[in-house]
Motif scaffolding. Structure first.
Motif, PDB file in Angstrom:
ATOM      1  N   ARG A  86      -2.093   5.572   5.108  1.00  0.00           N
ATOM      2  CA  ARG A  86      -1.510   6.258   4.012  1.00  0.00           C
ATOM      3  C   ARG A  86      -1.628   7.496   4.031  1.00  0.00           C
ATOM      4  O   ARG A  86      -0.629   8.291   3.458  1.00  0.00           O
ATOM      5  CB  ARG A  86      -0.202   4.957   3.506  1.00  0.00           C
ATOM      6  CG  ARG A  86       0.027   3.893   3.940  1.00  0.00           C
ATOM      7  CD  ARG A  86       1.431   3.679   4.417  1.00  0.00           C
ATOM      8  NE  ARG A  86       1.779   2.821   4.698  1.00  0.00           N
ATOM      9  CZ  ARG A  86       3.022   3.059   5.378  1.00  0.00           C
ATOM     10  NH1 ARG A  86       4.015   3.881   5.286  1.00  0.00           N
ATOM     11  NH2 ARG A  86       3.392   2.025   5.393  1.00  0.00           N
ATOM     12  N   LEU A  87      -2.570   7.389   2.601  1.00  0.00           N
ATOM     13  CA  LEU A  87      -3.053   9.072   2.641  1.00  0.00           C
ATOM     14  C   LEU A  87      -3.570   9.885   3.584  1.00  0.00           C
ATOM     15  O   LEU A  87      -3.044  10.772   2.935  1.00  0.00           O
ATOM     16  CB  LEU A  87      -4.607   8.484   1.800  1.00  0.00           C
ATOM     17  CG  LEU A  87      -4.593   7.056   0.731  1.00  0.00           C
ATOM     18  CD1 LEU A  87      -6.124   6.797   0.237  1.00  0.00           C
ATOM     19  CD2 LEU A  87      -3.674   8.131  -0.871  1.00  0.00           C
ATOM     20  N   GLN A  88      -4.151   9.992   4.419  1.00  0.00           N
ATOM     21  CA  GLN A  88      -4.030  10.724   5.862  1.00  0.00           C
ATOM     22  C   GLN A  88      -2.686  11.213   5.855  1.00  0.00           C
ATOM     23  O   GLN A  88      -2.504  12.783   6.258  1.00  0.00           O
ATOM     24  CB  GLN A  88      -4.988  10.324   7.075  1.00  0.00           C
ATOM     25  CG  GLN A  88      -6.480   9.934   7.094  1.00  0.00           C
ATOM     26  CD  GLN A  88      -7.302  10.350   7.128  1.00  0.00           C
ATOM     27  OE1 GLN A  88      -6.944  11.996   7.376  1.00  0.00           O
ATOM     28  NE2 GLN A  88      -8.090  10.506   6.926  1.00  0.00           N
TER      29      GLN A  88
ATOM     30  N   PHE B 221       1.883   7.231  -5.852  1.00  0.00           N
ATOM     31  CA  PHE B 221       1.780   7.602  -7.711  1.00  0.00           C
ATOM     32  C   PHE B 221       0.120   7.264  -7.836  1.00  0.00           C
ATOM     33  O   PHE B 221       0.281   8.047  -8.916  1.00  0.00           O
ATOM     34  CB  PHE B 221       2.753   6.827  -8.325  1.00  0.00           C
ATOM     35  CG  PHE B 221       2.598   5.651  -8.532  1.00  0.00           C
ATOM     36  CD1 PHE B 221       1.711   4.872  -9.452  1.00  0.00           C
ATOM     37  CD2 PHE B 221       2.972   4.605  -7.736  1.00  0.00           C
ATOM     38  CE1 PHE B 221       1.638   3.513  -9.849  1.00  0.00           C
ATOM     39  CE2 PHE B 221       3.237   3.104  -7.376  1.00  0.00           C
ATOM     40  CZ  PHE B 221       2.164   2.471  -8.465  1.00  0.00           C
ATOM     41  N   ALA B 222      -0.342   6.193  -7.322  1.00  0.00           N
ATOM     42  CA  ALA B 222      -1.667   6.172  -8.374  1.00  0.00           C
ATOM     43  C   ALA B 222      -2.357   7.038  -8.045  1.00  0.00           C
ATOM     44  O   ALA B 222      -2.759   7.964  -6.468  1.00  0.00           O
ATOM     45  CB  ALA B 222      -2.330   4.668  -7.846  1.00  0.00           C
TER      46      ALA B 222
ATOM     47  N   VAL C 130       0.842  -1.187   0.231  1.00  0.00           N
ATOM     48  CA  VAL C 130      -0.135   0.017   0.332  1.00  0.00           C
ATOM     49  C   VAL C 130       0.754   1.287  -0.018  1.00  0.00           C
ATOM     50  O   VAL C 130       0.494   2.520  -0.706  1.00  0.00           O
ATOM     51  CB  VAL C 130      -0.978   0.224   1.104  1.00  0.00           C
ATOM     52  CG1 VAL C 130      -1.438   1.224   1.664  1.00  0.00           C
ATOM     53  CG2 VAL C 130      -2.174  -0.933   1.257  1.00  0.00           C
ATOM     54  N   LYS C 131       1.974   1.060   0.907  1.00  0.00           N
ATOM     55  CA  LYS C 131       2.867   2.353   1.113  1.00  0.00           C
ATOM     56  C   LYS C 131       3.338   2.895  -0.138  1.00  0.00           C
ATOM     57  O   LYS C 131       3.381   4.739  -0.581  1.00  0.00           O
ATOM     58  CB  LYS C 131       3.903   1.954   1.472  1.00  0.00           C
ATOM     59  CG  LYS C 131       4.410   1.001   1.596  1.00  0.00           C
ATOM     60  CD  LYS C 131       5.865   0.563   2.195  1.00  0.00           C
ATOM     61  CE  LYS C 131       6.972  -0.499   2.169  1.00  0.00           C
ATOM     62  NZ  LYS C 131       8.217  -1.034   2.707  1.00  0.00           N
TER      63      LYS C 131
END
Length: 250
Positions: free
Chosen positions: A121-123, A102-103, A96-97
């Motif tokens: 990770r997004l937070q 990039f996605a 996931v990291k």
């Protein structure tokens, strides 16, 4: 046999793209849909970065990759281009990291563990990501995705992950020459999407249906696909059979 020149490759991809786009238009007209309601996502697995640079010139500015490592490497090599990367294959939590770097889209969400890790990770990165819930519409044990009957309970948990912008559902239909069996997968998805529109938690969108690939995208469009994932019809045949790349094929 001499390798094709850059100009020859560019013309080949342009011609293939035009053919696919016209077939999308024809499929939409057949069932009274607006062609603009269908998004073409070029699938670039096994296609070299050099050829993708040519494809970008031909008009492919979105690219879908099945394997995270392959997508990561290509996103770095092609970092000077404004490519929108979509991960369309199964994702393990330890990968996931990478995709949060990039996605812009993840089309294969079928695990709350992955949802939690992705959200974390997004937070931390201060960003969100469009996601699609993957459904195993064919019931094949070899395929990833939630069984249709488990999707409603699954999506009730997704508001807990506020950085995930749920857009809809994704599936791989059964790989079969029996078009009735293929169509049944698409109909099952459309019916599920319609139920979710009525019952899903507030804030989640189920307007999108990602279904249909090079061999069946016109059928998928007839049954409501809003995203079609097309690779070989644009880039040509892959070096190995589909069974090597997709579980349940062959």
């Amino acid at each position: 046999m001499e390798a094709a020149t850059v100009e020859e490759q560019l013309n080949e991809i342009k011609n293939n793209l035009a053919t696919v786009q016209q077939r999308i238009v024809d499929a939409c007209i057949k069932v009274g849909r607006e062609p603009s309601s269908v998004r073409l996502l070029p699938v670039t697995k096994t296609v070299s970065a050099e050829r993708l640079r040519i494809a970008y010139t031909a008009g492919c500015h979105e690219m879908g990759e099945n394997k995270v490592q392959e997508a990561r490497e290509k996103s770095e090599v092609l970092g000077d281009l404004n490519i929108q990367w979509s991960i369309i294959g199964h994702l393990q939590t330890n990968k996931v990291k990478y995709i949060t770097r990039f996605a812009h889209e993840f089309q294969a969400l079928d695990s709350l563990k992955v949802a939690a890790e992705l959200d974390k990770r997004l937070q931390a990165a201060g960003r969100g990501m469009d996601v699609y819930v993957q459904v195993n519409s064919s019931g094949e044990a070899s395929k990833f995705g939630l069984p249709p009957e488990a999707v409603e309970d699954f999506v009730k948990q997704l508001p807990n992950y506020s950085s995930l912008q749920v857009k809809g559902l994704m599936t791989l239909a059964i790989f079969s020459t029996d078009l009735d069996r293929v169509r049944a997968c698409f109909v099952r998805m459309r019916d599920l999407r319609d139920r979710l529109r009525q019952n899903a938690p507030a804030g989640l969108s189920f307007d999108e249906l990602s279904m249909g690939m090079s061999g069946d995208y016109e059928l998928a469009i007839e049954e409501g696909a809003t995203v079609v994932r097309v690779g070989q019809a644009i880039f040509g045949k892959r070096p190995l059979p589909d069974s090597h790349y997709w579980p349940g094929f062959g």
